[in-house]
Design a protein around this motif. Structure first.
Motif, PDB file in Angstrom:
ATOM      1  N   ALA A  33       7.563   9.803 -11.771  1.00 23.34           N
ATOM      2  CA  ALA A  33       6.283   9.888 -11.071  1.00 23.34           C
ATOM      3  C   ALA A  33       5.492  11.109 -11.528  1.00 23.34           C
ATOM      4  CB  ALA A  33       6.521   9.948  -9.564  1.00 23.34           C
ATOM      5  N   VAL A  37       1.867  10.555 -13.455  1.00 22.34           N
ATOM      6  CA  VAL A  37       0.625  11.044 -12.849  1.00 22.34           C
ATOM      7  C   VAL A  37      -0.026  12.113 -13.719  1.00 22.34           C
ATOM      8  CG1 VAL A  37      -0.350  12.294 -10.884  1.00 22.34           C
ATOM      9  CG2 VAL A  37       1.286  10.447 -10.491  1.00 22.34           C
ATOM     10  N   LEU A  41      -3.605  11.414 -15.463  1.00 21.35           N
ATOM     11  CA  LEU A  41      -4.796  12.140 -15.039  1.00 21.35           C
ATOM     12  C   LEU A  41      -5.452  12.872 -16.202  1.00 21.35           C
ATOM     13  CD1 LEU A  41      -3.774  13.587 -11.544  1.00 21.35           C
ATOM     14  CD2 LEU A  41      -5.040  11.504 -12.087  1.00 21.35           C
ATOM     15  N   GLY A 157      -5.052  12.711  -8.351  1.00 18.80           N
ATOM     16  CA  GLY A 157      -4.350  11.454  -8.123  1.00 18.80           C
ATOM     17  C   GLY A 157      -3.160  11.652  -7.220  1.00 18.80           C
ATOM     18  N   LEU A 159       0.753   9.484  -6.072  1.00 20.86           N
ATOM     19  CA  LEU A 159       1.681   8.360  -6.226  1.00 20.86           C
ATOM     20  C   LEU A 159       2.753   8.485  -5.162  1.00 20.86           C
ATOM     21  CD1 LEU A 159       3.245   6.977  -9.503  1.00 20.86           C
ATOM     22  CD2 LEU A 159       4.673   7.346  -7.491  1.00 20.86           C
ATOM     23  N   TYR A 176      -2.291  16.820  -9.089  1.00 18.57           N
ATOM     24  CA  TYR A 176      -1.948  17.193 -10.460  1.00 18.57           C
ATOM     25  C   TYR A 176      -1.044  18.414 -10.509  1.00 18.57           C
ATOM     26  CZ  TYR A 176      -2.341  18.662 -15.308  1.00 18.57           C
ATOM     27  OH  TYR A 176      -2.038  19.044 -16.601  1.00 18.57           O
ATOM     28  N   SER A 186      -1.105  12.117  -1.166  1.00 13.39           N
ATOM     29  CA  SER A 186      -0.338  10.926  -0.784  1.00 13.39           C
ATOM     30  C   SER A 186      -0.321  10.722   0.724  1.00 13.39           C
ATOM     31  CB  SER A 186       1.110  11.036  -1.284  1.00 13.39           C
ATOM     32  OG  SER A 186       1.222  10.596  -2.615  1.00 13.39           O
ATOM     33  N   VAL A 399      -0.634   3.945  -6.249  1.00 14.58           N
ATOM     34  CA  VAL A 399      -1.298   5.013  -7.009  1.00 14.58           C
ATOM     35  C   VAL A 399      -2.769   5.044  -6.612  1.00 14.58           C
ATOM     36  CG1 VAL A 399      -2.047   5.787  -9.299  1.00 14.58           C
ATOM     37  CG2 VAL A 399       0.266   4.873  -8.981  1.00 14.58           C
ATOM     38  N   VAL A 401      -6.368   7.304  -7.642  1.00  7.68           N
ATOM     39  CA  VAL A 401      -6.986   8.308  -8.510  1.00  7.68           C
ATOM     40  C   VAL A 401      -8.458   8.462  -8.128  1.00  7.68           C
ATOM     41  CG1 VAL A 401      -5.438   8.018 -10.479  1.00  7.68           C
ATOM     42  CG2 VAL A 401      -7.463   6.583 -10.299  1.00  7.68           C
ATOM     43  N   ALA A 420      -5.910   3.435 -12.076  1.00 13.79           N
ATOM     44  CA  ALA A 420      -4.652   3.585 -11.338  1.00 13.79           C
ATOM     45  C   ALA A 420      -3.524   2.749 -11.928  1.00 13.79           C
ATOM     46  CB  ALA A 420      -4.873   3.207  -9.870  1.00 13.79           C
ATOM     47  N   ILE A 423      -1.186   4.198 -14.759  1.00 12.68           N
ATOM     48  CA  ILE A 423      -0.258   5.210 -14.240  1.00 12.68           C
ATOM     49  C   ILE A 423       0.904   4.519 -13.533  1.00 12.68           C
ATOM     50  CG2 ILE A 423       0.001   7.089 -12.563  1.00 12.68           C
ATOM     51  CD1 ILE A 423      -2.929   7.846 -13.183  1.00 12.68           C
ATOM     52  N   TRP A 424       0.583   3.504 -12.734  1.00 10.55           N
ATOM     53  CA  TRP A 424       1.608   2.754 -12.010  1.00 10.55           C
ATOM     54  C   TRP A 424       2.581   2.096 -12.996  1.00 10.55           C
ATOM     55  CZ3 TRP A 424       3.780  -1.997 -11.527  1.00 10.55           C
ATOM     56  CH2 TRP A 424       4.459  -2.297 -10.343  1.00 10.55           C
TER      57      TRP A 424
END
Length: 485
Positions: A33, A37, A41, A157, A159, A176, A186, A399, A401, A420, A423-424
């Protein structure tokens, strides 16, 4: 976890009482993760803002400190990491950069992505800038690094991944860089969810209004009077498809069918189901919530989608599995807390519909993972927020962003599928590597009937015919599969 412990046990007992805290964290998933991320980003920030010259410098009155040192260098780093370095010297074609005990040479190739050619213009002497470490080596007693210039993203972002069967949080990224911002996006950031809200609307329609995947909705222009005159919503692509089944409406994330569905079940019913699925916000009682005008956290959205994966049971997310004292006695032990949110057959139908989003719809990029993934993208007006929440039977991850300042846009066309979802995918590929393929459990009262692309009963073999799940007794027997809207 620390905040919870301080609130429940007090600082003295935490730090001096010998408590041993077992969290639900999966270290491998957390590493995946963090990497997904951070790299995602940086990639998005380049696209959104272009190159932004670094402004930090270690020089004082034109002189270097003695010794030259950055906090980044206190931790070991390796190939693949991003580490801040100090420019020791530079000219038009070359900069010499120090990264801890290593030195690197940065030329036009290493700054190519910026669109600039003169190295000293963007990396003057004394500059502090982030660099992606491609390799580390030692030659003739000298430690040498090969690096490429990076830039610290302004875009943020989050996650979160959890086990849908227990609610145990397996990985969490709140932004970040924790050193830059302690705000946990989150769990603390309430953001508009865009089209990621549509599955909640269709859940209410399946359970309250008898909708099926084959129910026909007319995708055509509509308008509503409001305080500003007339609200005339449109689809993302500014086109209208006419009569389409629910399956296609959700796979292609059509706005008009979602609005008509919420209108049919009632706005208050839509809000009721949002709360049933664990969204805690105060949703405005207006039709635009069908398009995600309401706000939620990443944790709330993951909990809602986990309900689809867990046969309608919504589990309370948990971060701690147990706490013991210095003698090993159990002080606290978490037990999964379940709440019946929706019927098992509703959850299965929604999971099946969201499988289609990955197989043929807006999240088709995730199909490359070759796993039975279900999920939904989300995008807000002016591309300020991008979402993807996806799941399999044993794991769900979301996710988000965007920029902390909601006025900032990620750029035209930068929807959830482009921001998003990648990244996922990076996270999921690592998190599920080597994990067995699981299929969603089919409730006893689900029947499968072959239908064509228009929702009509059709024998398999007819172009577009496929097996569709229905609650027994709701399967279509004539054109329309439940009527038109």
């Amino acid at each position: 976890v620390r905040k919870y412990l301080e609130r429940e046990y007090g600082s003295q007992r935490i730090y001096q009482g010998g408590l041993r805290v077992h969290t639900t964290l999966d270290a491998g998933m957390q590493r995946a993760a963090n990497l997904a991320v951070a790299s995602g980003l940086r990639r998005l920030d380049r696209r959104a803002r272009g190159f932004v010259p670094p402004t930090g410098s270690v020089l004082t009155d034109g002189r270097f400190p003695d010794p030259i040192h950055l906090d980044d260098w206190d931790r070991p780093f390796a190939a693949g990491d991003v580490v801040r370095g100090v420019v020791l010297a530079s000219d038009k074609s070359l900069a010499v950069v120090q990264l801890g005990d290593y030195q690197a040479r940065v030329g036009p190739k290493e700054i190519e992505w910026t669109g600039k050619r003169i190295v000293s213009d963007i990396l003057p002497r004394g500059t502090v800038a982030p660099f992606h470490v491609e390799s580390l080596a030692e030659e003739n007693g000298k430690k040498l690094a090969k690096v490429v210039l990076e830039q610290e993203p302004k875009i943020e972002g989050a996650l979160l991944a959890l086990d849908p069967k227990t609610g145990a949080v397996k990985a969490m990224v709140g932004g970040y860089d924790f050193e830059r911002s302690k705000f946990n996006r989150s769990t603390q950031a309430m953001r508009q969810v865009g089209s990621a809200f549509k599955p909640i609307v269709y859940t209410a329609a399946v359970e309250k209004a008898g909708y099926t995947p084959a129910t026909i909705i007319v995708d055509a222009p509509i308008s509503f009077p409001d305080n500003n005159g007339v609200w005339a919503p449109h689809n993302y692509d500014f086109t209208f498809l006419g009569p389409i089944p629910v399956r296609r409406a959700i796979e292609q994330s059509r706005n008009i069918p979602a609005i008509k569905t919420l209108q049919a079940v009632g706005v208050q019913t839509g809000i009721e189901y949002a709360h049933k699925l664990g969204l805690m916000g105060d949703f405005p009682p207006y039709l635009p919530i069908a398009l995600g005008a309401g706000e939620a956290t990443v944790m709330e959205m993951c909990g809602a989608f986990a309900t689809f994966a867990n046969q309608g049971l919504r589990m309370k997310p948990m971060l701690i599995s147990r706490i013991t004292d210095r003698e090993g006695n159990i002080v606290e032990e978490a037990r999964p807390l379940a709440k019946d949110a929706i019927r098992a057959e509703t959850a299965y139908i929604m999971a099946n519909l969201l499988r289609g989003v990955v197989e043929r719809g807006t999240a088709v990029r995730a199909k490359s993972l070759k796993r039975p993934i279900a999920g939904k993208t989300g995008t807000t007006n002016d591309w300020t927020d991008g979402w993807f929440i996806g799941f399999e039977p044993s794991l769900v991850a979301g996710v988000w962003v965007g920029f902390d300042e909601k006025k900032d846009s990620m750029g035209r066309g930068q929807d959830g599928a482009r921001t998003a979802l990648p990244i996922w995918i990076d996270f999921w590929a690592e998190a599920m590597k080597g994990k067995p393929i699981e299929e969603f459990s089919v409730p006893a009262n689900i029947v499968f009937v072959p239908v064509d692309g228009a929702g009509r009963p059709a024998p398999l073999g007819v172009p577009g015919a496929h097996m569709e799940p229905f609650v027994a007794g709701s399967e279509p027997r004539a054109w329309g599969g439940g009527g038109k809207l």
